[in-house]
Design an enzyme around this catalytic site. Structure first.
Site, PDB file in Angstrom:
ATOM      1  N   ASP A  97      -4.654 -10.219   3.231  1.00 35.84           N
ATOM      2  CA  ASP A  97      -3.396 -11.179   3.381  1.00 35.84           C
ATOM      3  C   ASP A  97      -2.296 -10.147   3.628  1.00 35.84           C
ATOM      4  O   ASP A  97      -2.193  -9.096   3.119  1.00 35.84           O
ATOM      5  CB  ASP A  97      -3.214 -12.048   2.239  1.00 35.84           C
ATOM      6  CG  ASP A  97      -3.108 -11.243   0.827  1.00 35.84           C
ATOM      7  OD1 ASP A  97      -2.110 -10.795   0.337  1.00 35.84           O
ATOM      8  OD2 ASP A  97      -4.312 -10.746   0.299  1.00 35.84           O
TER       9      ASP A  97
ATOM     10  N   ASP B 152       1.261  -9.767   2.048  1.00 38.46           N
ATOM     11  CA  ASP B 152       1.645 -10.168   0.610  1.00 38.46           C
ATOM     12  C   ASP B 152       2.920 -11.256   0.662  1.00 38.46           C
ATOM     13  O   ASP B 152       3.457 -11.300   1.738  1.00 38.46           O
ATOM     14  CB  ASP B 152       2.182  -8.979  -0.213  1.00 38.46           C
ATOM     15  CG  ASP B 152       1.823  -8.987  -1.660  1.00 38.46           C
ATOM     16  OD1 ASP B 152       0.712  -9.371  -2.103  1.00 38.46           O
ATOM     17  OD2 ASP B 152       2.761  -8.841  -2.513  1.00 38.46           O
TER      18      ASP B 152
END
Length: 261
Positions: free
Chosen positions: A197, A199
């Site tokens: 991902d 952040d």
């Protein structure tokens, strides 16, 4: 022996497992029994960091028991794949990085085997250069700084932006004290970080969610296991390394050679 401490989603790395062993440690039980097997002609020990059913959160993983058990079984080198958030929009989900530096933002974790001992261990370069060099050809990035946060919550947007402003590249919750404990045991240790991902502060949106992290890890698992297998095939587990240097003695119980229990 080469050891692999599996991260999120990497629970069955050794498909050709030959034996499962439980090691009694001074620090309680390990996250799970250690599975022994073979990859590319190398003897490999696999331990799921979070337990078989992800029962351990990052701040409750029995790090000392895990590292002590692997060293007791005869491991000399440890590969530590893990899921990370990226602080760089150019390194999105699916990017594999072999970090070369750590920043510790954890708190309250027991981070040494030497309570009550006047021992100081060099940690300027936290990762083994030999293992990093072996893993780098299969990765997208061969260096980077990983900031390790306490967890189990994800970062706020402000925290993410601050980490990025420092020039750090990755966010993780398990890299410490694992790497420091490995150095105290004179083990070669390297992390192979899979970005799951961006952040929270790096892009607009709802932030990071566990189900998205797990989905990304599963989607990229074949490539990550391929990098691990190629690294294991490249590394000589008996080759000497600077990581084994140090003027401190090993903790009690680790000076009698490997043992299986």
């Amino acid at each position: 022996m080469i050891a692999v401490i599996g991260g999120t989603g990497l629970y069955r790395f050794l498909s050709g497992a030959t034996e499962e062993v439980t090691v009694d440690t001074p620090y309680g039980p390990t996250s799970a029994p250690v599975t022994l097997g073979e990859i590319a002609g190398r003897e490999v020990a696999f331990l799921p960091r979070h337990g078989r059913n992800h029962e351990y959160s990052p701040h409750t993983v029995p790090y000392r028991a895990n590292l002590w058990a692997l060293r007791r079984l005869g491991a000399t080198k440890v590969l530590a794949p893990c899921a990370v958030g990226s602080l760089d929009p150019a390194a999105g989900p699916g990017t594999i990085t072999v970090p070369d530096q750590l920043v510790d933002r954890t708190s309250g974790r027991t981070s040494t085997f030497f309570d009550g001992h006047g021992v100081h261990v060099s940690f300027a370069d936290p990762y083994c250069p030999v293992l990093r060099a072996a893993a780098a050809p299969g990765a997208d990035r061969a260096s980077g700084t990983m900031v390790v946060i306490e967890g189990p919550r994800f970062s706020t947007r402000a925290e993410s932006r601050w980490y990025a402003a420092q020039g750090w590249d990755l966010v993780n919750m398990t890299g410490l004290p694992e790497a420091a404990l490995a150095r105290e045991l004179k083990l070669c240790y390297a992390s192979i970080a899979l970005v799951t991902d961006l952040d929270a502060g790096i892009e607009a949106g709802e932030g990071v969610h566990t189900e998205d992290v797990l989905a990304q890890f599963r989607a990229n698992l074949p490539r990550l296991t391929d990098v691990l297998a190629r690294t294991i095939a490249t590394v000589d587990p008996a080759a000497p390394c600077e990581c084994a240097r140090g003027d401190h003695d090993l903790p009690d119980g680790l000076d009698a050679g490997p043992v299986w229990i």
